[in-house]
Design a protein around this motif. Structure first.
Motif, PDB file in Angstrom:
ATOM      1  N   ALA A 103       0.904  -1.157   0.088  1.00  0.00           N
ATOM      2  CA  ALA A 103      -0.013   0.149  -0.056  1.00  0.00           C
ATOM      3  C   ALA A 103       0.926   1.274  -0.152  1.00  0.00           C
ATOM      4  N   VAL A 104       1.568   1.569   0.987  1.00  0.00           N
ATOM      5  CA  VAL A 104       2.421   2.630   0.930  1.00  0.00           C
ATOM      6  C   VAL A 104       3.747   2.065   1.811  1.00  0.00           C
ATOM      7  N   LEU A 105       5.020   3.079   1.610  1.00  0.00           N
ATOM      8  CA  LEU A 105       6.037   2.498   2.012  1.00  0.00           C
ATOM      9  C   LEU A 105       6.196   2.999   3.676  1.00  0.00           C
ATOM     10  N   GLY A 106       6.265   1.736   4.334  1.00  0.00           N
ATOM     11  CA  GLY A 106       6.065   1.980   5.583  1.00  0.00           C
ATOM     12  C   GLY A 106       7.608   2.394   6.421  1.00  0.00           C
ATOM     13  N   LYS A 107       8.647   1.870   6.286  1.00  0.00           N
ATOM     14  CA  LYS A 107       9.806   2.315   6.970  1.00  0.00           C
ATOM     15  C   LYS A 107      11.087   1.759   6.380  1.00  0.00           C
ATOM     16  N   PHE A 108      12.181   2.425   6.686  1.00  0.00           N
ATOM     17  CA  PHE A 108      13.651   1.918   6.308  1.00  0.00           C
ATOM     18  C   PHE A 108      14.108   1.699   7.781  1.00  0.00           C
ATOM     19  N   ALA A 109      15.175   0.508   7.662  1.00  0.00           N
ATOM     20  CA  ALA A 109      15.518   0.169   8.816  1.00  0.00           C
ATOM     21  C   ALA A 109      17.050   0.200   8.570  1.00  0.00           C
ATOM     22  N   PHE A 110      18.079   0.157   9.213  1.00  0.00           N
ATOM     23  CA  PHE A 110      19.440   0.026   9.341  1.00  0.00           C
ATOM     24  C   PHE A 110      19.824  -1.080  10.293  1.00  0.00           C
ATOM     25  N   GLU A 111      20.092  -2.386  10.078  1.00  0.00           N
ATOM     26  CA  GLU A 111      20.165  -3.456  11.057  1.00  0.00           C
ATOM     27  C   GLU A 111      21.900  -3.861  11.548  1.00  0.00           C
ATOM     28  N   PHE A 112      21.982  -3.545  12.682  1.00  0.00           N
ATOM     29  CA  PHE A 112      23.372  -3.658  13.276  1.00  0.00           C
ATOM     30  C   PHE A 112      23.426  -5.085  13.895  1.00  0.00           C
ATOM     31  N   LYS A 113      24.651  -5.625  14.247  1.00  0.00           N
ATOM     32  CA  LYS A 113      24.841  -6.593  15.240  1.00  0.00           C
ATOM     33  C   LYS A 113      24.480  -6.571  16.765  1.00  0.00           C
ATOM     34  N   HIS A 114      25.234  -5.139  16.969  1.00  0.00           N
ATOM     35  CA  HIS A 114      25.176  -4.818  18.563  1.00  0.00           C
ATOM     36  C   HIS A 114      24.451  -3.675  18.943  1.00  0.00           C
ATOM     37  N   GLU A 115      23.673  -3.571  19.986  1.00  0.00           N
ATOM     38  CA  GLU A 115      23.030  -2.253  20.629  1.00  0.00           C
ATOM     39  C   GLU A 115      24.088  -1.191  20.828  1.00  0.00           C
ATOM     40  N   GLY A 116      23.827  -0.016  20.336  1.00  0.00           N
ATOM     41  CA  GLY A 116      24.696   1.176  20.574  1.00  0.00           C
ATOM     42  C   GLY A 116      25.706   1.555  19.448  1.00  0.00           C
ATOM     43  N   GLU A 117      25.888   0.686  18.485  1.00  0.00           N
ATOM     44  CA  GLU A 117      26.653   0.874  17.342  1.00  0.00           C
ATOM     45  C   GLU A 117      26.351   2.065  16.554  1.00  0.00           C
TER      46      GLU A 117
END
Length: 580
Positions: A148-162
């Motif tokens: 329907a619509v573009l929902g989100k972009f995400a950048f996925e990392f291995k560790h929190e805080g990077e």
């Protein structure tokens, strides 16, 4: 899948066997440009930086980051059909510290027609961490008729805080054209012109007795605590890293540098910003989140709800009540009102500043500092642009947070230069809007024994998937309202019942984007007062709603039960705010 240096296979980059002559670069515009991103822990999936696109979010990014003014192009971004008609390919680049050489995955998720979060297509690709552009040609990707619509972009990392720096550019099909992005010089923070902007932020110096008392304590080496309560900007949204680059921490450092002794160890920091929530929730959680149940006595409290209180049902009563609650505590802290601003130059300064003037409180307006010069060209004296100040349409970048911190530091330094007012604030006066919620207390599973009689019924569970916020200088999230009552799919049909004597009662329930959550009917003294829908905001979030507001305290019976068609779904009562 190709990038501009070679081929990505299994997450590795290989050189092209026979490099082609350069192809002409397509016209395009950025929707993310050299933007700091940070990995945040998620309840599901890897740590990530998420960028939401629905509504006007994507259009505003194109307008303010990409410089797009063509309304035809902007309109095409409103749905997936228009997006594919307009956009030929997407260029994504990510760069990070050379010592961190693990790829970061880029995700594009479309919201679906049948089920918003479940039936749309998703595209996930690894991005090399060296800034090389990964090119996603739309005709080579698999899409769904459900998109329907573009929902989100995400950048996925291995560790929190990077951390990393990311850019996303939309390259356009032939026949569409936009002006090329003009790269701006860095903000001249050390210039006289910038300092002049900061002076415009001092909306009202106010009675300085309490603030100067705190400053004098700090200079003498006594312990001083500066606390911040507000919404997502106070939480640090847009700042990377969120816990050290946010305006709250940066202005605390300024105060520490100006007035602290022996390295500033006598200056202490408390931060309690909760994204997407108004002062209606702030007045409930003040004792828990700022006073820490009596273990903290702040000397200065910065109150920042100027862009959150459109959702305040009382239209200022809760804000004034919160200010009075803080001002009336035994140690007489200073209250500073901070008016942040959205990208469209909007805030609630006109509604809320009369409260500050009535009680003669120091007030700092970020809007007054920056909005006027946003309209200027560089030749006319523009110092920083909206692209430099705003991370998205709501939140500041690191530069924007620095501006906010400098505005508060200017108040601190100017107050230090002036003589102390002899008289304290006059609190015993007719309210500007209202003070009905100044005595509000939190009622939850931990505190309910002294506040009322409760039968939990089918709401016997405890929800642990809660809105999390970075408190104080912590990089990790702390769950809000952990002592809750939850109805789950396996719960019985018995309702939650509360008998309580109070003037006012505010229910706080959990919003959720999960289809596992359903609606509940709320009854007061046998009458249906509201049907609480956890999909009202569609993300994990604390949502307050007033159940009743009276001038005198009466005993009331409150009942919460699932609507019949959602009996097999979940609903979480996070707590209540009550005023006896």
């Amino acid at each position: 899948m190709k990038n501009n240096n070679g081929i990505i296979t299994g997450g590795k980059i290989e050189g092209p066997k026979a490099p082609k002559d350069p192809a002409e670069r397509r016209n395009g515009f950025f929707v993310l440009y050299e933007t700091a991103i940070e990995a945040t822990a998620r309840s599901e999936g890897p740590p990530s930086q998420e960028v939401y696109l629905e509504g006007n979010y994507l259009i505003d990014k194109a307008r303010y980051i990409g410089g797009v003014t063509d309304e035809t192009i902007l309109e095409l971004l409103g749905n997936c059909v228009g997006f594919r008609k307009l956009v030929h390919s997407i260029g994504v680049s990510v760069r990070r510290d050379p010592e961190q050489n693990e790829p970061i995955s880029f995700l594009l998720q479309n919201w679906g027609k049948t089920s918003k979060y479940e039936t749309g297509s998703s595209i996930r690709v690894p991005c090399p961490p060296d800034g090389s552009e990964v090119l996603l040609k739309l005709e080579d990707l698999e899409w769904s008729e459900e998109d329907a619509v573009l929902g989100k972009f995400a950048f996925e990392f291995k560790h929190e805080g990077e951390l990393a720096i990311a850019s996303i550019i939309f390259y356009l099909h032939d026949g569409y054209s936009v002006p090329e992005l003009v790269i701006e010089p860095p903000v001249a923070f050390d210039s006289n012109e910038y300092r002049e902007i900061i002076t415009q932020s001092l909306l009202h110096p106010g009675n300085n007795k309490r603030l100067k008392t705190a400053i004098h304590k700090a200079i003498k080496g006594e312990d001083v605590t500066i606390a911040y309560i507000g919404g997502s900007i106070t939480q640090g949204a847009g700042a990377k890293p969120i816990h050290t680059e946010c305006y709250a921490y940066q202005s605390y450092l300024r105060f520490k540098e100006l007035f602290g002794t022996n390295g500033g160890g006598n200056i202490h920091f408390v931060k309690a910003g909760v994204g997407g929530t108004p002062s209606e929730l702030g007045v409930i959680r003040y004792e828990r989140d700022i006073l820490r149940e009596g273990s903290v006595t702040p000397d200065i409290v910065v109150v920042e709800f100027a862009v959150n209180d459109e959702g305040d049902e009382t239209k200022g009563n809760c804000f004034e009540s919160l200010c009075l609650k803080i001002l009336s505590t035994d140690n007489r802290p200073a209250v500073v009102l901070l008016f942040s601003v959205f990208m469209n130059d909007w805030n609630l300064q006109e509604r809320l500043s009369p409260i500050g003037r009535a009680y003669n409180l120091p007030m700092v307006s970020v809007k007054d500092a920056v909005s006027g010069q946003f309209r200027l060209s560089k030749n006319e004296g523009n110092i920083l642009s909206k692209r430099q100040f705003f991370y998205d349409i709501y939140h500041p970048t690191n530069d924007g947070h620095r501006v906010m911190a400098d505005c508060l530091a200017y108040l601190f330094s100017e107050t230090h230069k002036t003589l102390m007012d002899e008289d304290d604030l006059l609190l015993d006066q007719h309210p500007v809007i209202g003070n009905d919620f100044a005595g509000t207390l939190l009622l939850d599973r931990k505190s309910h024994i002294d506040a009322g009689r409760i039968e939990v019924g089918g709401f016997s569970g405890i929800d642990t998937d809660l809105q999390r916020v970075e408190m104080d200088a912590n990089p990790f999230g702390t769950p809000e309202f952990p002592h809750n009552w939850m109805h789950s799919a396996s719960s019985d049909e018995h309702s939650f019942k509360l008998t309580i004597t109070s003037k006012n009662l505010i229910l706080v329930y959990k919003d959720s984007g999960s289809s596992e959550f359903g609606k509940a009917n709320i009854y007061v003294d046998g009458c249906l007062v509201v049907t609480a829908d956890p999909h009202e905001n569609n993300w994990t979030h604390c949502n307050p709603v007033i159940l009743y507001q009276n001038e005198v305290s009466w005993e009331h019976q409150v009942e919460i039960r699932m609507v019949p068609e959602d009996q097999d779904k979940s609903f979480t009562i996070l707590g209540f705010g009550y005023n006896v």
